[in-house]
Design an enzyme around this catalytic site. Structure first.
Site, mmCIF file in Angstrom:
data_model
loop_
_atom_site.group_PDB
_atom_site.id
_atom_site.type_symbol
_atom_site.label_atom_id
_atom_site.label_comp_id
_atom_site.label_asym_id
_atom_site.label_seq_id
_atom_site.Cartn_x
_atom_site.Cartn_y
_atom_site.Cartn_z
ATOM 1 N N ARG A 1 32.018 28.594 41.930
ATOM 2 C CA ARG A 1 30.928 29.813 41.356
ATOM 3 C C ARG A 1 29.364 29.290 41.342
ATOM 4 O O ARG A 1 28.621 29.919 41.669
ATOM 5 C CB ARG A 1 31.414 30.063 40.203
ATOM 6 C CG ARG A 1 30.639 31.451 39.621
ATOM 7 C CD ARG A 1 30.943 31.845 38.095
ATOM 8 N NE ARG A 1 30.372 30.994 37.288
ATOM 9 C CZ ARG A 1 30.208 30.875 36.048
ATOM 10 N NH1 ARG A 1 30.864 32.020 35.445
ATOM 11 N NH2 ARG A 1 29.842 29.899 35.292
ATOM 12 N N ASP B 1 37.369 41.508 40.507
ATOM 13 C CA ASP B 1 37.284 41.839 39.090
ATOM 14 C C ASP B 1 37.628 43.527 39.201
ATOM 15 O O ASP B 1 37.300 44.254 40.053
ATOM 16 C CB ASP B 1 35.935 41.670 38.629
ATOM 17 C CG ASP B 1 36.157 41.865 37.005
ATOM 18 O OD1 ASP B 1 36.651 40.720 36.592
ATOM 19 O OD2 ASP B 1 35.379 42.719 36.477
ATOM 20 N N ARG C 1 37.566 30.042 34.970
ATOM 21 C CA ARG C 1 36.662 28.847 34.445
ATOM 22 C C ARG C 1 37.372 27.958 33.959
ATOM 23 O O ARG C 1 36.479 26.602 33.467
ATOM 24 C CB ARG C 1 35.728 29.704 33.380
ATOM 25 C CG ARG C 1 34.751 30.651 34.063
ATOM 26 C CD ARG C 1 34.015 31.071 32.832
ATOM 27 N NE ARG C 1 34.713 32.341 32.110
ATOM 28 C CZ ARG C 1 34.551 32.934 31.050
ATOM 29 N NH1 ARG C 1 33.116 32.617 30.470
ATOM 30 N NH2 ARG C 1 35.256 33.766 30.414
ATOM 31 N N ARG D 1 44.570 35.289 35.300
ATOM 32 C CA ARG D 1 43.178 34.381 35.444
ATOM 33 C C ARG D 1 43.576 33.004 35.670
ATOM 34 O O ARG D 1 42.868 32.147 35.419
ATOM 35 C CB ARG D 1 42.464 34.391 34.104
ATOM 36 C CG ARG D 1 42.042 35.744 33.597
ATOM 37 C CD ARG D 1 40.789 35.924 34.348
ATOM 38 N NE ARG D 1 40.454 37.454 33.960
ATOM 39 C CZ ARG D 1 39.339 37.773 33.095
ATOM 40 N NH1 ARG D 1 38.392 36.751 32.634
ATOM 41 N NH2 ARG D 1 39.069 39.039 32.882
ATOM 42 N N TYR E 1 34.303 50.479 29.814
ATOM 43 C CA TYR E 1 33.071 49.828 30.207
ATOM 44 C C TYR E 1 32.178 50.687 30.701
ATOM 45 O O TYR E 1 31.108 50.265 30.489
ATOM 46 C CB TYR E 1 33.723 48.752 31.263
ATOM 47 C CG TYR E 1 34.576 47.715 30.731
ATOM 48 C CD1 TYR E 1 33.828 46.449 30.222
ATOM 49 C CD2 TYR E 1 36.010 47.778 30.620
ATOM 50 C CE1 TYR E 1 34.801 45.414 29.607
ATOM 51 C CE2 TYR E 1 36.676 46.722 30.279
ATOM 52 C CZ TYR E 1 36.063 45.522 29.740
ATOM 53 O OH TYR E 1 36.907 44.517 29.311
HETATM 54 O O1 1CP Z 1 43.025 34.849 38.536
HETATM 55 C C1 1CP Z 1 42.996 35.988 38.396
HETATM 56 O O2 1CP Z 1 43.782 36.609 37.432
HETATM 57 C C2 1CP Z 1 42.162 36.943 39.266
HETATM 58 C C3 1CP Z 1 40.825 37.611 38.937
HETATM 59 C C4 1CP Z 1 40.547 38.521 37.772
HETATM 60 C C5 1CP Z 1 41.217 39.412 37.261
HETATM 61 C C6 1CP Z 1 42.849 39.890 37.698
HETATM 62 C C7 1CP Z 1 39.236 38.437 37.258
HETATM 63 C C8 1CP Z 1 38.317 37.414 37.565
HETATM 64 N N1 1CP Z 1 39.077 39.327 36.322
HETATM 65 C C9 1CP Z 1 40.321 40.244 36.350
HETATM 66 C C10 1CP Z 1 40.551 41.326 35.442
HETATM 67 C C11 1CP Z 1 39.812 41.840 34.528
HETATM 68 N N2 1CP Z 1 38.474 41.809 34.376
HETATM 69 C C12 1CP Z 1 40.237 42.329 33.296
HETATM 70 C C13 1CP Z 1 41.605 42.764 33.177
HETATM 71 C C14 1CP Z 1 42.471 41.655 32.784
HETATM 72 C C15 1CP Z 1 42.213 41.064 31.370
HETATM 73 O O3 1CP Z 1 42.231 41.645 30.274
HETATM 74 O O4 1CP Z 1 41.959 39.906 31.445
HETATM 75 C C16 1CP Z 1 39.106 42.900 32.684
HETATM 76 C C17 1CP Z 1 39.201 43.577 31.135
HETATM 77 C C18 1CP Z 1 37.852 42.453 33.089
HETATM 78 C C19 1CP Z 1 36.445 42.425 32.553
HETATM 79 C C20 1CP Z 1 35.905 41.265 32.836
HETATM 80 N N3 1CP Z 1 35.354 40.528 34.009
HETATM 81 C C21 1CP Z 1 35.072 40.644 31.745
HETATM 82 C C22 1CP Z 1 35.364 41.072 30.259
HETATM 83 C C23 1CP Z 1 36.465 40.798 29.594
HETATM 84 C C24 1CP Z 1 36.100 41.535 28.080
HETATM 85 O O5 1CP Z 1 36.471 40.846 27.145
HETATM 86 O O6 1CP Z 1 35.628 42.454 27.931
HETATM 87 C C25 1CP Z 1 34.604 39.478 31.959
HETATM 88 C C26 1CP Z 1 33.994 38.394 31.350
HETATM 89 C C27 1CP Z 1 34.904 39.251 33.624
HETATM 90 C C28 1CP Z 1 34.431 38.136 34.442
HETATM 91 C C29 1CP Z 1 35.392 37.438 35.182
HETATM 92 N N4 1CP Z 1 36.325 38.122 36.084
HETATM 93 C C30 1CP Z 1 37.163 37.221 36.707
HETATM 94 C C31 1CP Z 1 36.502 36.057 36.249
HETATM 95 C C32 1CP Z 1 37.119 34.508 36.577
HETATM 96 C C33 1CP Z 1 35.441 36.238 35.269
HETATM 97 C C34 1CP Z 1 34.718 35.073 34.596
HETATM 98 C C35 1CP Z 1 33.412 35.053 35.248
HETATM 99 C C36 1CP Z 1 32.866 34.003 35.332
HETATM 100 O O7 1CP Z 1 33.059 32.911 36.272
HETATM 101 O O8 1CP Z 1 32.039 33.567 34.347
#
Ligand code: 1CP
Length: 354
Positions: free
Chosen positions: A41, A78, A32, A28, A155
């Protein structure tokens, strides 16, 4: 034709080749906690519009590289793009988690799910890979990624995030054949998706199995590991030189089994001692991790001490990619991430002296 990558420490560490210092990137890293990410964003409107805009994906993927001296970039997208492409209708409401408009509520839906063509339904992700590659200009490797079939299935069945996976686990226990059919479809879709990311320029790929640790050891093997092993086998057939990293959060007890898939690296969360993990599997795979992400809420001095402990625990020689045990959280001060990166730069060369 492959172009030479100027800083290839990350790829060399995954191949366990000699290095001058430990490479570092963090999960990540575009996200954010960075004000510049929040600005981009806002410009896109919402998260999925950002993901569907290759130029803006490249902008945010490059943002952490401008702030920190990192050794890898990661695709901005994502894991839930794949179920969206299967027709479930993904959205992210402001300040909330993911939502599917049409979650799987009946096992009969599973047979009808299409396996998306990554170059059609997921064209925008492939365009993001190509655009980020161009922006990187061979400076460092680009990591492609996907969710594990089990993590995506949670999911898809829950319709969003979940604390207990009530519906997904009920389906798994009551209708294991239906769950296996869903996972087989997701393995097929993810194999093609990661292959396409590699064809568009991803230099390594990582599979995020965020919820594998929620399963019993027996269920982990059947429903999380086996579907991931199919993806690794496919990638090793079509792109044998591209490193594959598996990350099962909470999967520290399964490292030997994960290694047997033929992957190149294992991501570790912070609940596993990286030195002990190395003693178990370090002769066969590289290890990526595993600073507790909450350490970044402490002072830079304390952060440095904890980075030192992770480096010392892994010990001498190559095969370690420094990372955190999970993603950076939105409340972290970006200066504290800088302290982590600086500590890896300063303290790790001692572990690579000839
Ligand atoms: O910088 C990076 O790592 C690249 C981008 C990236 C990656 C690898 C994002 C952007 N998401 C992910 C993977 C991801 N998405 C996972 C696996 C890794 C982890 O466990 O963190 C999972 C479970 C998700 C699902 C997801 N996407 C959620 C839910 C998490 C949960 O607790 O259930 C959420 C909130 C997101 C949104 C998201 N994806 C990425 C960002 C920067 C965001 C936030 C969105 C925003 O700007 O508000």
């Amino acid at each position: 034709m492959t172009t030479l990558i100027q800083n290839d420490r990350f790829l060399r560490a995954l191949r366990r080749e000699p290095l001058d210092r430990t490479p570092v990137w963090f999960m990540r890293q575009a996200g954010r906690y960075l004000p510049e990410y929040r600005a981009t964003r806002a410009k896109a409107g919402d998260f999925m519009s950002l993901c569907r805009n290759p130029e803006l994906c490249a902008e945010v993927a490059m943002q952490p590289l401008e702030r920190y001296d990192l050794d890898a970039a990661i695709l901005f997208s994502d894991i839930l793009t794949v179920p969206d492409a299967m027709g479930l209708g993904l959205s992210f409401a402001e300040g909330e988690g993911p939502r599917f408009a049409d979650p799987i509520r009946d096992p009969r839906q599973i047979d009808k799910l299409p396996v998306p063509d990554p170059n059609v339904e997921l064209r925008y992700v492939m365009d993001a890979v190509s655009t980020i590659k161009r922006a990187l200009d061979s400076r460092m490797p680009l990591i492609g990624f996907a969710g594990s079939p089990w993590t995506l299935a949670t999911y898809m069945i829950e319709g969003g995030s979940s604390k207990d996976f009530a519906r997904a686990k009920a389906l798994m226990y009551d209708a294991p054949d239906a769950m296996e059919a869903l996972l087989a479809k997701l393995s097929a879709a993810t194999s093609l998706y990661l292959q396409a990311q590699i064809e568009h320029g991803a230099d390594a790929v990582m599979i995020f199995d965020t919820w594998g640790g929620a399963l019993t050891p027996e269920a982990y093997v059947q429903f999380s590991l086996e579907p991931m092993a199919k993806i690794v086998a496919h990638l090793k057939r079509v792109a044998p030189t591209v490193p594959v990293v598996l990350f099962s959060k909470g999967g520290g007890q399964h490292l030997e089994l994960m290694t047997e898939t033929g992957c190149d690296g294992l991501g570790l969360d912070w609940t596993t001692d990286i030195g002990k993990a190395r003693a178990r599997v370090g002769a066969q795979v590289a290890l990526q991790g595993n600073l507790d992400p909450s350490i970044l809420y402490a002072s830079p001095k304390r952060i440095r001490m904890e980075v030192a402990k992770v480096l010392q625990s892994y010990g001498n020689g190559s095969g370690h990619v420094f990372n955190m045990g999970h993603g950076i959280t939105p409340g972290v001060n970006p200066e504290h991430a800088a302290a982590m990166v600086a500590a890896v730069h300063e303290l790790s060369p001692a572990y690579h002296a000839a």
